[in-house]
Design a protein around this motif. Sequence first.
Motif, short mmCIF file in Angstrom:
data_model
loop_
_atom_site.label_atom_id
_atom_site.label_comp_id
_atom_site.label_asym_id
_atom_site.label_seq_id
_atom_site.Cartn_x
_atom_site.Cartn_y
_atom_site.Cartn_z
N LEU A 193 0.84 -1.20 0.00
CA LEU A 193 0.00 0.00 0.00
C LEU A 193 0.87 1.25 0.00
O LEU A 193 1.85 1.33 0.75
N TYR A 194 0.49 2.23 -0.80
CA TYR A 194 1.28 3.44 -0.99
C TYR A 194 0.41 4.69 -0.85
O TYR A 194 -0.80 4.65 -1.08
N VAL A 195 1.06 5.82 -0.54
CA VAL A 195 0.44 7.15 -0.63
C VAL A 195 1.37 8.02 -1.46
O VAL A 195 2.56 7.71 -1.62
N GLU A 196 0.84 9.10 -1.95
CA GLU A 196 1.66 10.07 -2.68
C GLU A 196 2.52 10.82 -1.67
O GLU A 196 2.05 11.20 -0.59
N ARG A 197 3.80 11.02 -1.98
CA ARG A 197 4.74 11.68 -1.07
C ARG A 197 4.23 13.05 -0.64
O ARG A 197 4.41 13.45 0.51
N ASP A 198 3.58 13.77 -1.52
CA ASP A 198 3.08 15.11 -1.19
C ASP A 198 2.05 15.09 -0.07
O ASP A 198 1.78 16.13 0.54
N ASN A 199 1.45 13.95 0.21
CA ASN A 199 0.45 13.85 1.28
C ASN A 199 1.08 13.75 2.66
O ASN A 199 0.38 13.90 3.66
N LEU A 200 2.38 13.49 2.73
CA LEU A 200 3.05 13.35 4.02
C LEU A 200 3.51 14.71 4.51
O LEU A 200 4.05 15.51 3.75
N PRO A 201 3.34 15.00 5.81
CA PRO A 201 3.70 16.32 6.35
C PRO A 201 5.22 16.45 6.55
O PRO A 201 5.84 15.61 7.17
N ASP A 202 5.79 17.52 6.01
CA ASP A 202 7.21 17.79 6.23
C ASP A 202 7.45 18.52 7.55
O ASP A 202 8.54 18.48 8.09
N ASP A 203 6.43 19.21 8.06
CA ASP A 203 6.62 20.02 9.26
C ASP A 203 6.79 19.18 10.52
O ASP A 203 7.17 19.70 11.56
N ASP A 204 6.53 17.88 10.47
CA ASP A 204 6.72 17.01 11.63
C ASP A 204 8.15 16.53 11.78
O ASP A 204 8.51 15.93 12.78
N LEU A 205 8.98 16.78 10.76
CA LEU A 205 10.34 16.28 10.77
C LEU A 205 11.30 17.28 11.40
O LEU A 205 11.20 18.48 11.16
N ASP A 206 12.24 16.78 12.19
CA ASP A 206 13.33 17.62 12.69
C ASP A 206 14.29 17.88 11.54
O ASP A 206 14.24 17.22 10.50
N GLU A 207 15.22 18.81 11.74
CA GLU A 207 16.15 19.19 10.69
C GLU A 207 16.99 18.01 10.18
O GLU A 207 17.34 17.93 9.01
N ASP A 208 17.31 17.07 11.07
CA ASP A 208 18.15 15.93 10.69
C ASP A 208 17.35 14.66 10.44
O ASP A 208 17.90 13.57 10.42
N GLU A 209 16.03 14.77 10.23
CA GLU A 209 15.18 13.62 9.95
C GLU A 209 14.71 13.65 8.50
O GLU A 209 14.49 14.73 7.94
N PHE A 210 14.55 12.45 7.93
CA PHE A 210 14.13 12.33 6.54
C PHE A 210 13.21 11.12 6.41
O PHE A 210 13.30 10.18 7.19
N PHE A 211 12.36 11.13 5.41
CA PHE A 211 11.62 9.93 5.04
C PHE A 211 12.57 9.05 4.22
O PHE A 211 13.34 9.56 3.40
N TYR A 212 12.50 7.74 4.41
CA TYR A 212 13.34 6.84 3.62
C TYR A 212 13.15 7.08 2.13
O TYR A 212 14.10 7.03 1.35
N ALA A 213 11.92 7.34 1.74
CA ALA A 213 11.63 7.55 0.32
C ALA A 213 12.39 8.75 -0.25
O ALA A 213 12.72 8.78 -1.43
N ASP A 214 12.71 9.74 0.60
CA ASP A 214 13.46 10.91 0.14
C ASP A 214 14.94 10.61 -0.02
O ASP A 214 15.67 11.36 -0.67
N LEU A 215 15.41 9.53 0.57
CA LEU A 215 16.83 9.18 0.50
C LEU A 215 17.14 8.20 -0.62
O LEU A 215 18.30 8.08 -1.03
N GLU A 216 16.13 7.53 -1.13
CA GLU A 216 16.34 6.55 -2.19
C GLU A 216 16.92 7.20 -3.43
O GLU A 216 16.47 8.25 -3.85
N GLY A 217 17.97 6.60 -3.96
CA GLY A 217 18.58 7.10 -5.18
C GLY A 217 19.67 8.13 -4.95
O GLY A 217 20.36 8.52 -5.89
#
Length: 113
Positions: free
Chosen positions: A82-106
Amino acid sequence: MSKLKNPVHMGTIGGAQGLRGEVRVKSFAEDPTAIGDYGHLHSQDGRTFEVLEVREAKNVVVVRFRGINDRNAAEALNGLELYVERDNLPDDDLDEDEFFYADLEGLEALDEI
């Protein structure tokens, strides 16, 4: 459903739970019960799933989807990712040194030496 532009893997259906069409889902959300908080979930084959209810179980969450009303329909979803579109995930919940795994791929990994 149109193909997701930037899909993020939110969970995998592991099997049916009971007789009413509920399924066990391995959720990859930080809060496993939040799997339905980011909009409808999508499969790679183009199906869309609306989450009606989520409850915690031992190592998974039990989810009821709209239109999945019996055990046979639930069993047919076994192994579905099951997937969601990346744009649906909130960026404001992340600290400066936190990332979604999907943003690190590639990305290229470098080692300072």
